[in-house]
Design a protein around this motif. Structure first.
Motif, PDB file in Angstrom:
ATOM      1  N   UNK A   1     -35.605  66.813  12.818  1.00  0.00           N
ATOM      2  CA  UNK A   1     -35.424  68.225  12.487  1.00  0.00           C
ATOM      3  C   UNK A   1     -34.791  68.436  11.120  1.00  0.00           C
ATOM      4  N   UNK A   2     -34.195  67.368  10.534  1.00  0.00           N
ATOM      5  CA  UNK A   2     -33.504  67.521   9.251  1.00  0.00           C
ATOM      6  C   UNK A   2     -33.942  66.439   8.276  1.00  0.00           C
ATOM      7  N   UNK A   3     -33.625  66.645   6.986  1.00  0.00           N
ATOM      8  CA  UNK A   3     -33.934  65.687   5.927  1.00  0.00           C
ATOM      9  C   UNK A   3     -35.422  65.306   5.941  1.00  0.00           C
ATOM     10  N   UNK A   4     -36.281  66.301   6.084  1.00  0.00           N
ATOM     11  CA  UNK A   4     -37.715  66.043   6.227  1.00  0.00           C
ATOM     12  C   UNK A   4     -38.333  65.596   4.906  1.00  0.00           C
TER      13      UNK A   4
ATOM     14  N   UNK B   1     -43.260  68.643   8.444  1.00  0.00           N
ATOM     15  CA  UNK B   1     -42.562  69.675   9.204  1.00  0.00           C
ATOM     16  C   UNK B   1     -41.768  69.015  10.324  1.00  0.00           C
ATOM     17  N   UNK B   2     -40.782  69.750  10.843  1.00  0.00           N
ATOM     18  CA  UNK B   2     -39.986  69.242  11.945  1.00  0.00           C
ATOM     19  C   UNK B   2     -40.852  69.078  13.182  1.00  0.00           C
ATOM     20  N   UNK B   3     -40.492  68.094  14.001  1.00  0.00           N
ATOM     21  CA  UNK B   3     -41.249  67.878  15.226  1.00  0.00           C
ATOM     22  C   UNK B   3     -41.244  66.427  15.651  1.00  0.00           C
ATOM     23  N   UNK B   4     -42.063  66.098  16.646  1.00  0.00           N
ATOM     24  CA  UNK B   4     -42.083  64.728  17.162  1.00  0.00           C
ATOM     25  C   UNK B   4     -42.689  63.745  16.161  1.00  0.00           C
ATOM     26  N   UNK B   5     -42.174  62.511  16.193  1.00  0.00           N
ATOM     27  CA  UNK B   5     -42.734  61.435  15.363  1.00  0.00           C
ATOM     28  C   UNK B   5     -43.382  60.358  16.230  1.00  0.00           C
TER      29      UNK B   5
END
Length: 306
Positions: free
Chosen positions: A228-231, A236-240
């Motif tokens: 969610x941070x330091x993308x 975009x934020x989300x599952x990896x």
């Protein structure tokens, strides 16, 4: 009593010291140590830390060059490393080195040995390469064909003054057996931070031949969880989950003398999901131009030990 001062010289540019941390001249090690055969070794300063050394020592390429096992992880990718350290170069984080580190290496007892390490953060942020590190390592190597080790480190990092610290757990386990005709090794290393983790595996084989050795390795990395941070730019934020990749390396090292070696290696990385890992020496890659891509490389060189 011992002392080490080591730096990097870029023969192509003439630059000396760190290329990413201004003012750091001795970027490959600077420490003093007290050695005693019966009591062990006490070391203080800037040094490679034992979790990384455990991962690196069974890499046929010693984490250098085209086939480096370090190609499998980086702060460029979304995951636990970038969440903790931000975009700082991994060479300036506790993935490899630690500053102000106090280490104790026990003497070997029937092949068994241990290491304890502690490095304070001194209220500095990650922008200066500072992080608090606590580490323990246990190993076995009696000089025979079999060796093994496990290690675990915890890093506490502050990205900016006044912000909470981020925690990274860094664990490694390795086994190796030298059969004479071939030496086989397997290593696992995992990074874990709040919300995500990254698991890395490496299998390696070294085959001695008349005046050199054939070296092979295969590595895989896989990410899990959510960021969610330091993308990374363009993400975009989300599952990896499902991000990761695999690397294959084949090479040969030919000894010209005790100190001089010719070497060559070919390597290939294949990304999965939104990962965009690439071999060194190629054009810059990012999530927009290389997610899920493949990278192939070849190198030929000469190494001389002074």
């Amino acid at each position: 009593m011992g002392i080490k001062l080591e730096t990097l010289i870029g023969v192509d540019t003439g630059n000396v010291g760190s290329t990413s941390m201004p003012g750091q001249f001795w970027n490959r090690g600077s420490y003093v140590e007290i050695l005693d055969r019966g009591w062990g070794t006490l070391r203080l300063g800037y040094d490679l830390h034992p979790v990384y050394v455990t991962w690196m020592e069974n890499d046929p390429w010693l984490n250098i060059g085209m086939g480096s096992s370090g190609n499998l992880y980086d702060t460029l990718q979304n995951g636990p490393l970038r969440s903790v350290f931000g975009p700082l170069s991994k060479n300036d984080t506790t993935l490899h080195y630690a500053r102000n580190m106090l280490q104790y290496f026990s003497p070997s007892l029937n092949g068994f040995s241990g290491t304890l390490a502690l490095a304070p953060r001194e209220n500095e942020t990650v922008a200066t390469g500072a992080a608090r590190l606590r580490l323990i390592r246990l190993g076995y190597n009696a000089g025979g064909p079999f060796s093994a080790a496990v290690a675990h480190a915890v890093s506490d990092v502050q990205l900016r003054a006044g912000t909470p610290t981020n925690r990274l757990d860094d664990s490694v386990a390795t086994l190796a057996w030298d059969f004479g005709a071939v030496r086989l090794a397997g290593t696992w290393r995992q990074f874990r931070a709040a919300g995500s983790r990254q698991a890395n595996w490496m299998l390696a084989a070294t085959v001695p031949v008349s005046s050199g050795k054939i070296q092979l390795s295969h590595g895989r990395t896989r990410l899990y969880g959510t960021v969610t941070t330091q993308l990374a730019p363009g993400t975009v934020a989300g599952p990896v989950d499902g991000n990761g990749g695999a690397m294959w390396v084949l090479g040969y090292a030919h000894s010209l003398s005790k100190r001089t070696t010719l070497y060559t290696q070919a390597a290939r990385i294949e990304n999965r999901g939104q990962s965009f890992m690439a071999l060194p020496g190629g054009p810059a890659v990012n999530a927009g131009n290389f997610a899920g891509g493949r990278s192939t490389g070849f190198e030929l060189g000469i190494a001389h030990t002074f």
